[in-house]
Design a protein around this motif. Structure first.
Motif, PDB file in Angstrom:
ATOM      1  N   ILE A  51       0.912  -1.315   0.110  1.00 28.34           N
ATOM      2  CA  ILE A  51       0.134   0.240  -0.054  1.00 28.34           C
ATOM      3  C   ILE A  51       0.811   1.145  -0.110  1.00 28.34           C
ATOM      4  N   GLU A  52       1.824   1.085   0.962  1.00 27.00           N
ATOM      5  CA  GLU A  52       2.795   2.528   0.897  1.00 27.00           C
ATOM      6  C   GLU A  52       3.496   2.490  -0.454  1.00 27.00           C
ATOM      7  N   LEU A  53       3.735   1.567  -1.131  1.00 24.34           N
ATOM      8  CA  LEU A  53       4.495   1.779  -2.453  1.00 24.34           C
ATOM      9  C   LEU A  53       3.548   2.535  -3.500  1.00 24.34           C
ATOM     10  N   TYR A  54       2.350   2.012  -3.635  1.00 26.58           N
ATOM     11  CA  TYR A  54       1.488   2.721  -4.365  1.00 26.58           C
ATOM     12  C   TYR A  54       1.205   4.103  -3.960  1.00 26.58           C
ATOM     13  N   ARG A  55       0.862   4.204  -2.617  1.00 31.87           N
ATOM     14  CA  ARG A  55       0.351   5.542  -2.084  1.00 31.87           C
ATOM     15  C   ARG A  55       1.370   6.482  -2.371  1.00 31.87           C
ATOM     16  N   ARG A  56       2.613   6.454  -2.279  1.00 32.65           N
ATOM     17  CA  ARG A  56       3.651   7.253  -2.482  1.00 32.65           C
ATOM     18  C   ARG A  56       4.009   7.524  -4.129  1.00 32.65           C
TER      19      ARG A  56
END
Length: 240
Positions: A2-7
Motif C-alpha cells: 500500500i505504501e508503494l502505491y500511495r507514495r
C-alpha cells in the motif's frame, strides 16, 4: 505494498503536468526523427528517475516551481532539486551496460541450447532473453539498487554500503518490484497484444509514455523505501 502505491501515486499525480509535458515532448522529438533511439530513451528516463528519487527523499514537500527549474535558478541551499547529476547518470549507464551484457549472454546461450530442436527458435530465444534479463534486473536492483537514491541525494553510494542495505531489505524490495513496475509492465504488454489496432496512434502513445514514467516512479519508490528503512536500521545498529 500500500505504501508503494500511495507514495508513487502521490509523486506521479502531484507533479503530473511535468510528467505529461515530458511525455509529449519526447514523442514530438521522436516524431521529427531526433529521438527515436535507445540513447534518447535512456537520457529521458534516467532524468525522470533522478527527479523521482530527489522528490521522494526530499525532507520537505517540493513546490511545483522547482521541478520546472530543476537544478538551476537558485543557490543550492534553497533548491531541493539542486546537486550534481553525474553520479546518478554514470551509475545508471554502468548498470545499463551490465544488463545489456546479461541479455546478450542469455540470448546467445538460449540460441545454442535450442539449436536443432525446432525449425524456428527465435520466439524461444527472445522469451528466455526477456525472462532472464528481467529476473537479473529485479535481483540486482533489490540487492544493490539503493546506490541510486543515495547518488541522487549525495548520500553514501558505495557498493559495499548498498549491499549492506540490500541484505536488510532484499525480499520486500524484490516483491515490490514484482507487484509494482513488474505488474504494470505485464498488464501493458497484455493490452498491446490483445488490442494492437487500438493501441496505435498519438493518444495511445502518450498514454504508454505516461505508463512508462509511472513504472519508473514505482521503481524509484521501491528503492527509496528500501533506502530509508535500511539506513534507519544501519544507523540504529551503529549507535548501539
Amino acid at each position: 505494498m500500500i505504501e508503494l502505491y500511495r507514495r508513487s501515486f502521490g509523486l506521479f499525480f502531484g507533479y503530473f503536468p511535468f510528467f505529461a509535458f515530458i511525455a509529449a515532448l519526447f514523442l514530438a522529438i521522436e516524431h521529427f526523427g531526433f529521438g527515436d533511439n535507445a540513447g534518447a530513451s535512456f537520457v529521458v528516463y534516467t532524468l525522470i528517475a533522478l527527479y523521482c528519487h530527489k522528490l521522494l527523499l526530499a525532507k520537505e514537500p517540493v513546490s511545483n516551481k522547482w521541478i520546472w527549474r530543476g537544478s538551476v535558478g537558485a543557490k543550492d541551499e534553497t533548491n531541493p532539486l539542486a546537486g550534481g547529476t553525474w553520479p546518478f547518470f554514470w551509475r545508471s549507464g554502468v548498470f545499463m551496460i551490465f544488463l545489456v551484457a546479461i541479455m546478450l549472454l542469455i540470448t546467445f546461450g538460449s540460441a545454442s541450447l535450442f539449436d536443432g530442436l525446432a525449425a524456428d527458435i527465435s520466439g524461444l530465444v527472445v522469451l528466455f532473453g526477456v525472462i532472464g534479463t528481467v529476473t537479473t534486473l529485479g535481483v540486482a536492483l533489490a540487492l544493490i539498487g539503493t546506490v541510486f537514491p543515495a547518488a541522487a541525494i549525495g548520500g553514501d553510494a558505495a557498493l559495499d554500503r548498498a549491499f549492506e542495505r540490500g541484505r536488510k531489505t532484499f525480499w520486500i524490495t524484490l516483491l515490490r518490484f514484482v507487484v509494482g513496475p513488474g505488474l504494470v509492465t505485464f498488464a501493458t504488454l497484455v493490452v498491446v497484444l490483445l488490442f494492437p489496432a487500438q493501441t496505435d496512434g498519438l493518444v495511445p502513445n502518450v498514454m504508454f509514455e505516461l505508463i512508462g514514467m509511472f513504472s519508473t516512479c514505482l521503481s524509484a519508490t521501491a528503492l527509496c523505501l528500501a533506502y530509508e528503512k535500511a539506513e534507519l536500521q544501519l544507523a540504529s545498529t551503529t549507535s548501539d
